[in-house]
Design a protein around this motif. Structure first.
Motif, PDB file in Angstrom:
ATOM      1  N   GLN A   1       0.967  -1.168  -0.209  1.00 20.08           N
ATOM      2  CA  GLN A   1      -0.077   0.007  -0.170  1.00 20.08           C
ATOM      3  C   GLN A   1       0.971   1.321   0.157  1.00 20.08           C
ATOM      4  O   GLN A   1       1.847   1.267   0.808  1.00 20.08           O
ATOM      5  N   ARG A   2       0.527   1.867  -0.953  1.00 19.81           N
ATOM      6  CA  ARG A   2       1.821   3.142  -1.102  1.00 19.81           C
ATOM      7  C   ARG A   2       1.828   4.049  -0.006  1.00 19.81           C
ATOM      8  O   ARG A   2       2.971   4.595   0.281  1.00 19.81           O
ATOM      9  N   ASP A   3       0.729   4.278   0.739  1.00 19.00           N
ATOM     10  CA  ASP A   3       0.626   5.311   2.076  1.00 19.00           C
ATOM     11  C   ASP A   3       1.428   4.851   2.979  1.00 19.00           C
ATOM     12  O   ASP A   3       2.128   5.685   3.865  1.00 19.00           O
ATOM     13  N   ALA A   4       1.870   3.604   3.103  1.00 19.59           N
ATOM     14  CA  ALA A   4       2.687   2.959   4.169  1.00 19.59           C
ATOM     15  C   ALA A   4       4.049   3.530   3.878  1.00 19.59           C
ATOM     16  O   ALA A   4       4.896   3.579   5.000  1.00 19.59           O
ATOM     17  N   LEU A   5       4.431   3.779   2.789  1.00 15.16           N
ATOM     18  CA  LEU A   5       5.777   4.483   2.585  1.00 15.16           C
ATOM     19  C   LEU A   5       5.987   5.579   3.349  1.00 15.16           C
ATOM     20  O   LEU A   5       7.391   5.908   4.014  1.00 15.16           O
ATOM     21  N   THR A   6       5.071   6.493   3.330  1.00 18.65           N
ATOM     22  CA  THR A   6       5.260   7.644   4.125  1.00 18.65           C
ATOM     23  C   THR A   6       4.686   7.775   5.354  1.00 18.65           C
ATOM     24  O   THR A   6       5.089   8.262   6.496  1.00 18.65           O
ATOM     25  N   TYR A   7       3.534   6.965   5.792  1.00 17.24           N
ATOM     26  CA  TYR A   7       2.944   6.877   7.280  1.00 17.24           C
ATOM     27  C   TYR A   7       4.127   6.294   8.005  1.00 17.24           C
ATOM     28  O   TYR A   7       4.231   6.799   9.193  1.00 17.24           O
ATOM     29  N   ILE A   8       4.878   5.344   7.679  1.00 17.66           N
ATOM     30  CA  ILE A   8       5.909   4.658   8.594  1.00 17.66           C
ATOM     31  C   ILE A   8       6.811   5.791   9.138  1.00 17.66           C
ATOM     32  O   ILE A   8       7.524   5.456   9.987  1.00 17.66           O
ATOM     33  N   THR A   9       7.212   6.692   8.485  1.00 14.84           N
ATOM     34  CA  THR A   9       8.189   7.715   8.867  1.00 14.84           C
ATOM     35  C   THR A   9       7.617   8.705   9.767  1.00 14.84           C
ATOM     36  O   THR A   9       8.346   9.351  10.537  1.00 14.84           O
ATOM     37  N   ARG A  10       6.341   8.658   9.991  1.00 15.49           N
ATOM     38  CA  ARG A  10       5.667   9.384  10.941  1.00 15.49           C
ATOM     39  C   ARG A  10       5.257   8.749  12.089  1.00 15.49           C
ATOM     40  O   ARG A  10       4.718   9.343  13.232  1.00 15.49           O
ATOM     41  N   GLU A  11       5.128   7.273  12.170  1.00 12.79           N
ATOM     42  CA  GLU A  11       4.323   6.667  13.332  1.00 12.79           C
ATOM     43  C   GLU A  11       5.520   5.635  13.606  1.00 12.79           C
ATOM     44  O   GLU A  11       5.819   4.480  12.898  1.00 12.79           O
ATOM     45  N   ASP A  12       6.185   5.757  14.842  1.00 11.79           N
ATOM     46  CA  ASP A  12       7.242   4.983  15.250  1.00 11.79           C
ATOM     47  C   ASP A  12       6.773   3.640  15.857  1.00 11.79           C
ATOM     48  O   ASP A  12       7.720   2.826  16.207  1.00 11.79           O
ATOM     49  N   ARG A  13       5.326   3.456  15.907  1.00 10.17           N
ATOM     50  CA  ARG A  13       4.841   2.321  16.480  1.00 10.17           C
ATOM     51  C   ARG A  13       4.537   1.203  15.324  1.00 10.17           C
ATOM     52  O   ARG A  13       4.049   0.397  15.448  1.00 10.17           O
ATOM     53  N   LEU A  14       4.791   1.527  14.008  1.00 14.29           N
ATOM     54  CA  LEU A  14       4.779   0.947  12.886  1.00 14.29           C
ATOM     55  C   LEU A  14       6.282   0.314  12.390  1.00 14.29           C
ATOM     56  O   LEU A  14       7.172   1.316  12.042  1.00 14.29           O
ATOM     57  N   LEU A  15       6.448  -0.933  12.454  1.00 12.65           N
ATOM     58  CA  LEU A  15       7.841  -1.392  11.961  1.00 12.65           C
ATOM     59  C   LEU A  15       7.804  -2.148  10.935  1.00 12.65           C
ATOM     60  O   LEU A  15       7.161  -3.142  10.754  1.00 12.65           O
ATOM     61  N   ARG A  16       8.878  -2.129   9.894  1.00 15.79           N
ATOM     62  CA  ARG A  16       9.252  -2.851   8.981  1.00 15.79           C
ATOM     63  C   ARG A  16      10.258  -3.799   9.134  1.00 15.79           C
ATOM     64  O   ARG A  16      10.923  -3.541  10.383  1.00 15.79           O
ATOM     65  N   PRO A  17      10.687  -4.879   8.462  1.00 17.31           N
ATOM     66  CA  PRO A  17      11.933  -5.623   8.749  1.00 17.31           C
ATOM     67  C   PRO A  17      13.175  -4.807   8.963  1.00 17.31           C
ATOM     68  O   PRO A  17      13.365  -4.198   8.158  1.00 17.31           O
ATOM     69  N   CYS A  18      14.069  -5.338   9.972  1.00 15.34           N
ATOM     70  CA  CYS A  18      15.107  -4.657  10.344  1.00 15.34           C
ATOM     71  C   CYS A  18      16.378  -4.863   9.282  1.00 15.34           C
ATOM     72  O   CYS A  18      17.495  -4.382   9.507  1.00 15.34           O
ATOM     73  N   ASN A  19      16.186  -6.103   8.446  1.00 18.58           N
ATOM     74  CA  ASN A  19      17.465  -6.510   7.682  1.00 18.58           C
ATOM     75  C   ASN A  19      17.406  -5.930   6.377  1.00 18.58           C
ATOM     76  O   ASN A  19      17.710  -6.636   5.269  1.00 18.58           O
ATOM     77  N   TYR A  20      16.900  -4.950   5.912  1.00 19.95           N
ATOM     78  CA  TYR A  20      17.190  -4.173   4.753  1.00 19.95           C
ATOM     79  C   TYR A  20      18.335  -3.694   4.642  1.00 19.95           C
ATOM     80  O   TYR A  20      19.029  -3.067   5.444  1.00 19.95           O
ATOM     81  N   PRO A  21      19.084  -3.933   3.517  1.00 15.42           N
ATOM     82  CA  PRO A  21      20.502  -3.389   3.350  1.00 15.42           C
ATOM     83  C   PRO A  21      20.427  -1.956   3.526  1.00 15.42           C
ATOM     84  O   PRO A  21      19.721  -1.191   3.216  1.00 15.42           O
ATOM     85  N   PRO A  22      21.468  -1.482   3.896  1.00 13.42           N
ATOM     86  CA  PRO A  22      21.638   0.008   4.270  1.00 13.42           C
ATOM     87  C   PRO A  22      21.435   0.917   2.959  1.00 13.42           C
ATOM     88  O   PRO A  22      21.112   1.886   3.110  1.00 13.42           O
TER      89      PRO A  22
END
Length: 272
Positions: A72-93
């Protein structure tokens, strides 16, 4: 401390199951902190800001994602504003993925809960080494020092990889729990070092389905190998599946672990 984790929310059926059951489970089980995997909550594919806010209203303190993080496209921006939403930690830097893969949350009484989300490698879209990524986060959020409890969501296909992660974290996390395969496993246990573990929490969704999706189209794909219409979530009564743990306040390690299943088709299990 009493903590609960609920598995992948699949579509409207999963959302309704949490809306109906999570508020009283939180009250009756005296839960201090609740994590929900929300990566299939928007029609089976990703999460939206509106749905995330609803899940927080139902009683979730943190939402984790997985291989459908960005459907969902808005997840890309919402996650930067909401620290209670987490994506996987193992994306390459080098990817510079938005949001965080781990975070520390402070309860009203001052106790702190760390949550780590990681994506497995076997039979999945490959990211960086999940074990080294989790090692990094555990070192940054050590149990009993920085965090009073640590929850690790292993979003992975292979049970062997999930079990290996459980043993890898044993003694350093309060709970390691698997998601993604949507079927609750019968192996809830406390590992030798004191970490609670379950290979898959199960989904929150309609179990008259194929892992939460409408069964007719899924069966046809398997039986004929022919393309069918786009799969969508099953819409019958949903079961909320998860796991509850109780920790030792001094160490943060688990002293109790129980599966949770309520509503829908599966046999009900509610811890006392």
């Amino acid at each position: 401390m009493r903590l609960a984790f609920f598995g992948d929310v699949v579509g409207k059926a999963g959302r309704k199951a949490l809306e109906e059951h999570l508020p009283y489970l939180r009250r009756d089980l005296s839960l201090d902190f609740v994590v929900v995997n929300a990566e299939n909550s928007a029609g089976g594919f990703g999460v939206t800001e509106t749905i995330a806010r609803d899940l927080f209203d139902y009683g979730a303190d943190c939402l984790t994602l997985g291989n459908h993080s960005w459907d969902q496209r808005d997840a890309l921006t919402y996650i930067t504003r909401e620290d209670r939403l987490l994506r996987p930690c193992n994306y390459p830097p080098s990817v510079e993925a938005p949001g965080k893969g781990a975070n520390l949350y402070t309860l009203a009484d001052g106790r702190r809960v760390a949550v780590i989300s990681v994506l497995g490698r076997l039979y999945m879209d490959s990211l960086d080494d999940p074990f080294q990524a989790v090692e990094r986060e555990l070192n940054a959020l050590p149990l009993g020092m920085v965090a009073d409890a640590v929850i690790v969501d292993v979003h992975a296909e292979a049970t062997s990889e999930k079990m290996a992660m459980g043993h890898f974290c044993d003694g350093r996390a309060s709970l390691v729990v698997g998601t993604h395969t949507h079927i609750p496993t019968a192996d809830a246990q406390i590992l030798p070092g004191g970490t609670a573990y379950q290979t898959d929490a199960g989904m929150c969704g309609d179990y008259d389905s194929v892992i939460g999706m409408k069964k007719d189209g899924s069966v046809k794909r398997f039986a004929t190998r022919l393309p069918t219409e786009r799969m969508g979530p099953a819409e019958g009564p949903g079961t909320a599946c998860g796991v509850m743990i109780e920790t030792d306040d001094k160490t943060g390690l688990a002293v109790r672990v129980d599966p949770i299943r309520v509503g829908g088709r599966l046999k009900e299990i509610i811890p006392e």
